[in-house]
Design an enzyme around this catalytic site. Structure first.
Site, PDB file in Angstrom:
ATOM      1  N   GLU A 315       0.821  -1.207   0.000  1.00 51.27           N
ATOM      2  CA  GLU A 315       0.000   0.000   0.000  1.00 51.27           C
ATOM      3  C   GLU A 315       0.859   1.262   0.000  1.00 51.27           C
ATOM      4  O   GLU A 315       0.543   2.242   0.664  1.00 51.27           O
ATOM      5  CB  GLU A 315      -0.938   0.014   1.217  1.00 51.27           C
ATOM      6  CG  GLU A 315      -1.880  -1.178   1.277  1.00 51.27           C
ATOM      7  CD  GLU A 315      -2.838  -1.113   2.448  1.00 51.27           C
ATOM      8  OE1 GLU A 315      -4.037  -1.334   2.265  1.00 51.27           O
ATOM      9  OE2 GLU A 315      -2.363  -0.802   3.568  1.00 51.27           O
ATOM     10  N   CYS A 408     -11.595   0.766   6.742  1.00 48.90           N
ATOM     11  CA  CYS A 408     -11.093   2.092   7.110  1.00 48.90           C
ATOM     12  C   CYS A 408     -11.648   3.187   6.213  1.00 48.90           C
ATOM     13  O   CYS A 408     -11.867   4.317   6.665  1.00 48.90           O
ATOM     14  CB  CYS A 408      -9.566   2.103   7.077  1.00 48.90           C
ATOM     15  SG  CYS A 408      -8.854   1.564   5.505  1.00 48.90           S
TER      16      CYS A 408
END
Length: 654
Positions: A315, A408
């Site tokens: 990420e 998230c």
């Protein structure tokens, strides 16, 4: 209990301290019509209200009951940071409560306020007597704390709790959640510190977040030790406390870093905190580092949409100019972190370029993360989905999803949309600055004298912004500063009866500054040219060499398969010698302006056992045109709202 707001809306997610060394201070803005009003209405009516049910079904609220001893069963969720989904939803709901009018404060508690009260009670009940709170470690790990700062995310969770508490206090004036947050912050202050400080742990969290929260808690309470604790955490990254990995910002101290690296969200949350610290303390070295890293990020590691991230496996940011399309990892949370950091930089420096990136990110990389109906989400936001794409689902899906195992992004989107009015304008002793254009009111303060400007606009579909002065100090000159976007080729401004173009009204460092003594009723009309344009990338961006992208105003456009029957998108080529046309489609995707281009379908060879072949063309000769095709481009934020299929932003040229 009445819920009359005691704090003005200017006290949003960022409220500077009285001694802050910032060029600008956040001003009040209200959005009451137009593009962002519609998106916020969907957020208020659909996304936020569905939050408690989703948090219940995913087990987040059950975990709080387990920690409080009021329920039995197993801890739910695959990650130690699932509590943050609750806290981000509470922050979103709190900013939404701040939108309420005095008429809402009747004898009956509105449903959203009741849900907020209920969930705050769950959070408070789960907190331990010394202030600690993390359901994963309280339930799954037998109460053993800070055993895995690299992956445990205990401070990350604390940060989101603190931010929710500050939002709730600023929105309602009530202390229930703020008291919980302060007890947790006091606990952290007793545990973490440099060797010799009398605190047992010298360490930082694998995911920065608590640092910005502690700065905001200092701003809310005036307790200097919260600011000092934030400074300790920021400066301890890069010293090997987490193993020295770039992934968690531990390879090099931030003050010495030359470029952004590692996990994109972690990097940007840390930089937002560093900017906050520079703002509050006047630390010139931190400011210099933030400016240097922002420039490196935008120049070499930012996608056209404002999206950030190159690698799925970590990420994280890639190398300079490593900006893939179908494998882009433009996490929605990274777009949100970018907006948060750039807003802090805009306030610190007063420079308009930060507003340019905020605008690009809001309209593209961020807004694509939520569906038009507010019920489905994207996590990674690629810039291309190939023909024949096989989706494996999960958090890294190229298809919109109802919720995620790592959820998230959805509550993060909710909180930014609910608090969006706080990222639009600012003021200083000279006047009012408008960073983003919406229909509504902007209010600034020149000392104790208010300045109020009403705006009417159909931006981004049309470029005209009509501004009317409603309140102004008597006989006191001030400056109305309007950001002229970096993409804008031509603009005009009419002040009263006189029209100016860019020759008569030049832009200085991105700002068009209109000075003078104003009276109620004075009008300014800004006209930004919105001609569609073709954009090329730096030649070092290998993934899009030989391609162009379509843009109009702040919007990036893309092709979707659903608009091009008769084949996929991988064989389409745009003819850059033909002009682009604009067509408004009130019937399409809630009402959008499309861009129409000429193109053709390439005559591709039949597939064989080997996808490569020797060239038979004479160097310098053009390929055969193939079948003419009209290309219809839609705003990137609206893709994946009709049916699954291929999509692409960057188009091969004839």
């Amino acid at each position: 209990m009445p819920r009359t707001r005691t704090a003005p809306p200017a006290q949003g997610p960022v409220r500077l301290g009285p001694d802050a060394r910032a060029a600008l201070r956040p001003a009040v803005a209200g959005i009451d019509a137009g593009f962002w009003h519609l998106r916020r209405e969907v957020n208020a009516r659909t996304s936020i209200p569905q939050g408690p049910g989703l948090l219940e079904s995913a087990g987040n609220l059950h975990n709080l009951r387990l920690a409080a001893g009021t329920a039995e069963g197993e801890h739910q969720g695959a990650y130690p940071f699932v509590d943050t989904d609750v806290y981000k939803w509470l922050e979103a709901a709190s900013w939404q409560l701040a939108q309420r009018t005095p008429a809402d404060d009747g004898p009956e508690v509105p449903p959203l306020a009741a849900e907020v009260d209920r969930i705050i009670a769950l959070v408070a009940g789960a907190q331990q007597p010394d202030g600690y709170l993390n359901t994963w470690f309280q339930i799954r790990q037998g109460g053993e704390r800070y055993r895995d700062l690299r992956w445990g995310h205990e401070l990350y969770c604390a940060g989101h709790l603190i931010q929710a508490a500050v939002a709730h206090h600023r929105a309602t004036g009530r202390d229930e959640l703020l008291d919980v947050a302060r007890r947790f912050a006091d606990h952290l202050d007793s545990v973490f510190g440099l060797p010799g400080s009398g605190r047992p742990i010298d360490g930082v969290d694998g995911h920065p977040e608590v640092e910005t929260a502690l700065v905001e808690l200092y701003r809310e309470t005036g307790e200097r030790r919260y600011l000092d604790l934030a400074g300790y955490f920021v400066d301890r990254y890069g010293h090997g406390l987490l193993g020295g990995e770039a992934y968690c910002q531990d390879r090099v101290p931030l003050r010495e870093a030359a470029t952004v690296e590692g996990h994109a969200v972690r990097q940007l949350y840390l930089l937002a905190a560093a900017t906050d610290l520079a703002t509050e303390t006047g630390d010139a070295e931190l400011r210099s580092a933030a400016e240097r890293l922002w420039q490196a990020m935008t120049a070499t590691k930012t996608h056209l949409t404002g999206g950030l991230g190159a690698h799925h496996d970590a990420e994280d940011f890639g190398d300079p100019y490593e900006l893939p399309n179908e494998r882009a990892y433009c996490e929605t949370c990274a777009a949100i972190a970018s907006v948060q950091w750039s807003w802090r930089m805009a306030l610190l420096t007063g420079e308009a370029r930060y507003g340019d990136l905020i605008e690009r990110t809001l309209y593209n990389g961020f807004l694509a993360g939520v569906s038009l109906d507010g019920e489905r989400w994207l996590y990674v936001n690629p810039l291309q989905v190939r023909d024949g794409h096989t989706d494996t689902g999960g958090d890294q899906s190229a298809r919109r999803t109802r919720w995620f195992r790592c959820a998230c992004c959805p509550p993060n989107v909710m909180r930014l949309l609910a608090g969006l009015e706080h990222y639009l304008s600012s003021s200083d002793e000279r006047g009012l600055q408008i960073h983003q254009y919406v229909t509504g009111r902007y209010r600034g303060d020149l000392g104790s004298a208010p300045v109020v400007v009403r705006a009417e606009t159909d931006y981004p579909w049309h470029g005209a912004v009509s501004l009317t002065v409603e309140e102004t100090p008597d006989d006191r000159p001030w400056t109305l500063s309007l950001r002229i976007p970096q993409w804008c080729r031509e603009y005009r401004v009419r002040r009263g009866t006189r029209m100016y173009d860019q020759t008569d009204a030049p832009v200085t460092e991105g700002w068009l500054r209109l000075e003078g003594t104003w009276a109620p009723g004075d009008q300014v009309v800004l006209e930004l040219g919105l001609e569609p344009r073709l954009t090329v990338a730096d030649p070092r961006v290998d993934a899009v060499r030989g391609c162009v992208a379509i843009e109009r105003g702040p919007l990036v456009y893309c092709l979707e398969q659903v608009d091009h029957p008769g084949g996929g998108l991988d064989d389409l080529v745009i003819d850059t010698t033909r002009p682009l046309a604009v067509k408004h489609r009130p019937d399409l995707l809630g009402g959008v302006t499309t861009v129409v281009a000429a193109g053709h379908r390439r005559q591709l060879p039949d597939g064989g056992w080997w996808p490569y072949r020797s060239t038979e063309a004479t160097p310098g000769t053009a390929p055969e045109a193939g079948e003419p095709v009209e290309l219809t481009a839609i705003p990137y934020y609206a893709w994946a709202n009709r049916q699954n299929g291929s999509m692409r932003v960057w188009l091969p040229r004839s």
